[in-house]
Design a protein around this motif. Structure first.
Motif, PDB file in Angstrom:
ATOM      1  N   ILE A  99       0.823  -1.210   0.000  1.00 50.23           N
ATOM      2  CA  ILE A  99       0.000   0.000   0.000  1.00 50.23           C
ATOM      3  C   ILE A  99       0.859   1.264   0.000  1.00 50.23           C
ATOM      4  O   ILE A  99       0.698   2.119  -0.879  1.00 50.23           O
ATOM      5  CB  ILE A  99      -0.987  -0.014   1.184  1.00 50.23           C
ATOM      6  N   PRO A 100       1.802   1.447   0.962  1.00 48.14           N
ATOM      7  CA  PRO A 100       2.645   2.653   0.889  1.00 48.14           C
ATOM      8  C   PRO A 100       3.515   2.685  -0.363  1.00 48.14           C
ATOM      9  O   PRO A 100       3.790   3.770  -0.890  1.00 48.14           O
ATOM     10  CB  PRO A 100       3.480   2.582   2.169  1.00 48.14           C
ATOM     11  N   TRP A 131      -5.321  13.032  -5.908  1.00 45.45           N
ATOM     12  CA  TRP A 131      -6.479  12.801  -5.062  1.00 45.45           C
ATOM     13  C   TRP A 131      -6.736  11.297  -5.021  1.00 45.45           C
ATOM     14  O   TRP A 131      -6.678  10.623  -6.049  1.00 45.45           O
ATOM     15  CB  TRP A 131      -7.718  13.504  -5.614  1.00 45.45           C
ATOM     16  N   VAL A 132      -6.979  10.766  -3.844  1.00 46.28           N
ATOM     17  CA  VAL A 132      -7.221   9.329  -3.715  1.00 46.28           C
ATOM     18  C   VAL A 132      -8.468   9.077  -2.895  1.00 46.28           C
ATOM     19  O   VAL A 132      -8.918   9.926  -2.122  1.00 46.28           O
ATOM     20  CB  VAL A 132      -6.027   8.598  -3.050  1.00 46.28           C
ATOM     21  N   GLU A 133      -9.018   7.902  -3.062  1.00 49.75           N
ATOM     22  CA  GLU A 133     -10.150   7.445  -2.256  1.00 49.75           C
ATOM     23  C   GLU A 133      -9.671   6.271  -1.417  1.00 49.75           C
ATOM     24  O   GLU A 133      -9.162   5.283  -1.957  1.00 49.75           O
ATOM     25  CB  GLU A 133     -11.306   7.006  -3.143  1.00 49.75           C
ATOM     26  N   VAL A 134      -9.805   6.394  -0.103  1.00 51.36           N
ATOM     27  CA  VAL A 134      -9.364   5.355   0.830  1.00 51.36           C
ATOM     28  C   VAL A 134     -10.593   4.692   1.420  1.00 51.36           C
ATOM     29  O   VAL A 134     -11.473   5.364   1.960  1.00 51.36           O
ATOM     30  CB  VAL A 134      -8.496   5.942   1.957  1.00 51.36           C
ATOM     31  N   VAL A 179      -6.634   1.772  -1.583  1.00 49.95           N
ATOM     32  CA  VAL A 179      -6.329   3.155  -1.935  1.00 49.95           C
ATOM     33  C   VAL A 179      -6.321   3.250  -3.458  1.00 49.95           C
ATOM     34  O   VAL A 179      -5.522   2.594  -4.120  1.00 49.95           O
ATOM     35  CB  VAL A 179      -4.958   3.587  -1.378  1.00 49.95           C
ATOM     36  N   GLU A 180      -7.205   4.085  -4.008  1.00 47.11           N
ATOM     37  CA  GLU A 180      -7.321   4.210  -5.456  1.00 47.11           C
ATOM     38  C   GLU A 180      -7.370   5.678  -5.859  1.00 47.11           C
ATOM     39  O   GLU A 180      -7.854   6.527  -5.098  1.00 47.11           O
ATOM     40  CB  GLU A 180      -8.586   3.494  -5.950  1.00 47.11           C
TER      41      GLU A 180
END
Length: 218
Positions: free
Chosen positions: A50-51, A62-65, A75-76
């Motif tokens: 992930i990191p 900008w991401v969506e968690v 995370v996308e």
């Protein structure tokens, strides 16, 4: 790059992702408590992918968690919510928290609400009280366990707070005791059946206040 636990959560931050367990703050640290009170997601990434994904592909994006029910994170890349900086200020932590709660509430569709499953009778075979030498992750929380592990490693003359602990299961042990099992346990179970994931804060507060009265009578 670690979170030591003393930081304030910056205004406007919706989530804090810690890269690994070694960098994570204690669950009772200032930062963790403030994050919970503000409705900010504070999550530790146990999966190194992930990191790595964030550092290689998502820096400055900008991401969506999403935090799933099993504790895993996704995370996308996401589209910027709005283009007007003035409107951005209206994206509140409360809205973010409400969306997360909604996702947890409706596991089988918006028309189905899952009941809470509370353990009020299984005491896990616990003792009433344990000493630091008996503590492990199955019986106490991380703060007590960390102190118990730290004590023998300290130099002579440096001490940790001395205490015993009531392990997980003590509440159930008290509820199922002969003095309480007949009268108070059934009443508490019946009361808590009125609590479900979609309960409002006011409804939950009322139920917990009644539960407190019952518990004080044990």
């Amino acid at each position: 790059g670690a979170v030591n636990g003393e930081e304030e959560v910056p205004v406007g931050v919706q989530a804090v992702l810690v890269r690994d367990a070694a960098s994570a703050p204690d669950i009772l640290s200032h930062c963790a408590v403030r994050a919970r009170n503000s409705g900010v997601l504070l999550a530790t990434c146990f999966d190194p992918a992930i990191p790595q994904q964030i550092e290689s592909n998502l820096v400055g994006q900008w991401v969506e968690v999403r935090c799933k029910q099993d504790g895993t994170l996704s995370v996308e890349r996401a589209v910027r919510p709005v283009s007007d900086s003035h409107e951005l200020r209206f994206i509140s932590r409360t809205a973010s928290r409400d969306l997360t709660q909604e996702a947890l509430q409706f596991g089988g569709g918006a028309d189905k609400t899952r009941l809470l499953n509370m353990n009020l009778s299984n005491d896990l075979g616990c003792s009433w009280c344990i000493a630091p030498s008996e503590m492990d992750s199955k019986q106490v929380g991380s703060k007590s366990l960390n102190l118990a592990k730290l004590a023998p490693k300290l130099p002579a003359g440096i001490f940790t707070p001395q205490a015993v602990a009531m392990p997980y299961g003590c509440m159930q042990k008290a509820l199922t005791h002969d003095a309480n099992a007949k009268d108070w346990l059934p009443k508490l179970e019946e009361l808590l059946q009125g609590l479900h994931p979609t309960s409002s804060n006011a409804e939950a507060k009322g139920i917990f206040e009644q539960a407190q009265v019952l518990i004080e009578k044990l």
